[in-house]
Design a protein around this motif. Structure first.
Motif, PDB file in Angstrom:
ATOM      1  N   PRO A 210       0.797  -1.236   0.000  1.00  0.00           N
ATOM      2  CA  PRO A 210       0.000   0.000   0.000  1.00  0.00           C
ATOM      3  C   PRO A 210       0.823   1.277   0.000  1.00  0.00           C
ATOM      4  O   PRO A 210       0.454   2.264  -0.630  1.00  0.00           O
ATOM      5  CB  PRO A 210      -0.837  -0.126   1.276  1.00  0.00           C
ATOM      6  CG  PRO A 210      -0.944  -1.597   1.518  1.00  0.00           C
ATOM      7  CD  PRO A 210       0.355  -2.183   1.043  1.00  0.00           C
ATOM      8  N   ASP A 211       1.977   1.271   0.686  1.00  0.00           N
ATOM      9  CA  ASP A 211       2.768   2.497   0.769  1.00  0.00           C
ATOM     10  C   ASP A 211       3.457   2.840  -0.557  1.00  0.00           C
ATOM     11  O   ASP A 211       3.989   3.943  -0.720  1.00  0.00           O
ATOM     12  CB  ASP A 211       3.801   2.402   1.893  1.00  0.00           C
ATOM     13  CG  ASP A 211       4.815   1.286   1.672  1.00  0.00           C
ATOM     14  OD1 ASP A 211       4.487   0.304   0.967  1.00  0.00           O
ATOM     15  OD2 ASP A 211       5.934   1.403   2.194  1.00  0.00           O
ATOM     16  N   SER A 213       1.737   1.932  -3.590  1.00  0.00           N
ATOM     17  CA  SER A 213       0.684   1.699  -4.572  1.00  0.00           C
ATOM     18  C   SER A 213       0.175   3.003  -5.174  1.00  0.00           C
ATOM     19  O   SER A 213      -0.250   3.903  -4.440  1.00  0.00           O
ATOM     20  CB  SER A 213      -0.491   0.960  -3.919  1.00  0.00           C
ATOM     21  OG  SER A 213      -1.622   0.980  -4.752  1.00  0.00           O
ATOM     22  N   MET A 215      -2.585   3.358  -6.655  1.00  0.00           N
ATOM     23  CA  MET A 215      -4.016   3.415  -6.331  1.00  0.00           C
ATOM     24  C   MET A 215      -4.215   4.061  -4.970  1.00  0.00           C
ATOM     25  O   MET A 215      -5.073   4.938  -4.806  1.00  0.00           O
ATOM     26  CB  MET A 215      -4.608   2.008  -6.345  1.00  0.00           C
ATOM     27  CG  MET A 215      -4.673   1.368  -7.714  1.00  0.00           C
ATOM     28  SD  MET A 215      -5.971   2.085  -8.741  1.00  0.00           S
ATOM     29  CE  MET A 215      -7.413   1.379  -7.960  1.00  0.00           C
ATOM     30  N   ALA A 216      -3.435   3.628  -3.977  1.00  0.00           N
ATOM     31  CA  ALA A 216      -3.561   4.197  -2.638  1.00  0.00           C
ATOM     32  C   ALA A 216      -3.221   5.678  -2.651  1.00  0.00           C
ATOM     33  O   ALA A 216      -3.884   6.491  -1.983  1.00  0.00           O
ATOM     34  CB  ALA A 216      -2.660   3.439  -1.661  1.00  0.00           C
ATOM     35  N   ALA A 217      -2.196   6.039  -3.415  1.00  0.00           N
ATOM     36  CA  ALA A 217      -1.813   7.455  -3.500  1.00  0.00           C
ATOM     37  C   ALA A 217      -2.944   8.274  -4.110  1.00  0.00           C
ATOM     38  O   ALA A 217      -3.245   9.383  -3.648  1.00  0.00           O
ATOM     39  CB  ALA A 217      -0.540   7.594  -4.328  1.00  0.00           C
ATOM     40  N   PHE A 219      -6.270   7.669  -4.113  1.00  0.00           N
ATOM     41  CA  PHE A 219      -7.424   7.817  -3.230  1.00  0.00           C
ATOM     42  C   PHE A 219      -7.126   8.667  -2.000  1.00  0.00           C
ATOM     43  O   PHE A 219      -8.039   9.050  -1.272  1.00  0.00           O
ATOM     44  CB  PHE A 219      -7.970   6.446  -2.844  1.00  0.00           C
ATOM     45  CG  PHE A 219      -8.714   5.776  -3.970  1.00  0.00           C
ATOM     46  CD1 PHE A 219      -9.941   6.267  -4.388  1.00  0.00           C
ATOM     47  CD2 PHE A 219      -8.181   4.695  -4.635  1.00  0.00           C
ATOM     48  CE1 PHE A 219     -10.631   5.688  -5.438  1.00  0.00           C
ATOM     49  CE2 PHE A 219      -8.850   4.098  -5.694  1.00  0.00           C
ATOM     50  CZ  PHE A 219     -10.081   4.591  -6.096  1.00  0.00           C
ATOM     51  N   GLY A 220      -5.854   8.995  -1.794  1.00  0.00           N
ATOM     52  CA  GLY A 220      -5.493   9.907  -0.717  1.00  0.00           C
ATOM     53  C   GLY A 220      -5.522  11.371  -1.124  1.00  0.00           C
ATOM     54  O   GLY A 220      -5.176  12.245  -0.313  1.00  0.00           O
TER      55      GLY A 220
END
Length: 289
Positions: A210-211, A213, A215-217, A219-220
């Motif tokens: 996740p750190d 990814s 995608m995670a970046a 959605f943040g």
């Protein structure tokens, strides 16, 4: 008597260029203000399969550039070594094609790239148009347990790109079953099986921590949506079974200069199912701003 110009095809619009990290395949047609078309994900997705009803229509008044992102179509694949930063790839592409500012038109994954670019590189984005795109931040009304029906079908087709799975994926993308043609399923299937390295790359990307990814970046970025200065239009199908239209509602609630076009009897591919209306909307939007 002047003869009519030849119809645009995948072959006569095909181009290649090299960026710092990738050999990129793209289609180009027309002159005028640049419009960059960014396709969605899915096995066999390409700029041509995603935008074939739009390139010729929009090129009547604009310079249209539609690229295969790394890991799709005829572009190089993406790996852990090259990274999976589509925004950096897009900026490198704009630099190589001599485009200072462009209207970004992104479907689904391409919409995510467009939104992120509008936040991080506002000087390069003259207009922002998304279709069926996720938006950063939490869903309040459409939150479900896990991936949507469409995303499940997409991942399954990556794991097993059989004709049956490809037909199922295409059918879920469209509201009208008549739009999910054998021709479109065959086009996607042919492209997917021609590049097994792209399929492996996508599945490997799903295992990124996740750190690291993208995608995670993405959605943040919810708190930064309000910083988008480009005139923005979100187009979304009321019957989208891949990305719920609440995402576009949230996007246009947060972006100051924005509007939402919600199309009934429309799935995830507004640019295909409602091509004529989509082409008019985009041309008028870019002309008016």
């Amino acid at each position: 008597m002047t003869s009519a110009p030849p119809a645009l095809t995948a072959e006569n619009t095909s181009r290649f260029l090299r960026t710092k990290r990738f050999r990129i395949h793209y289609h180009e047609a027309g002159t005028g203000h640049p419009i960059v078309l960014l396709h969605g994900s899915g096995p066999g997705a390409t700029a041509w399969s995603n935008f074939r009803p739009n390139i010729e229509a929009l090129s009547a008044g604009f310079r249209v550039l539609a690229l295969d992102m790394p890991g799709w179509g005829e572009s190089d694949t993406q790996t852990a070594e090259t990274g999976r930063d589509h925004v950096a790839t897009l900026i490198e592409f704009l630099d190589e094609t001599g485009v200072d500012r462009a209207a970004l038109v992104g479907n689904s994954m391409g919409g995510m790239t467009s939104i992120t670019t509008a936040i991080q590189h506002p000087d390069r984005v003259s207009h922002l148009v998304t279709m069926g795109a996720p938006s950063p931040g939490p869903n309040l009304f459409s939150a479900g347990n896990g991936p949507s029906e469409g995303l499940k079908a997409l991942v399954q087709a990556y794991k097993e790109p059989t004709p049956e799975n490809m037909r199922r994926l295409v059918a879920i993308m469209c509201f009208d079953p008549a739009m999910a043609t054998e021709e479109l399923a065959a086009l996607r299937s042919k492209s997917a099986t021609a590049h097994p390295e792209h399929l492996r790359s996508f599945l490997e990307g799903m295992t990124v921590p996740p750190d690291r990814s993208p995608m995670a970046a993405f959605f943040g970025l919810g708190a930064q949506l309000g910083s988008i200065t480009a005139p923005t239009m979100a187009i979304h199908g009321r019957d989208d079974r891949v990305v719920h239209f609440e995402n576009s509602l949230r996007l246009t609630t947060a972006v100051p200069d924005s509007r939402l076009v919600l199309l009934n009897r429309c799935g995830h591919w507004a640019q295909i199912e409602h091509a004529a209306e989509f082409n008019r909307l985009v041309a008028a939007f870019v002309d008016a701003h």
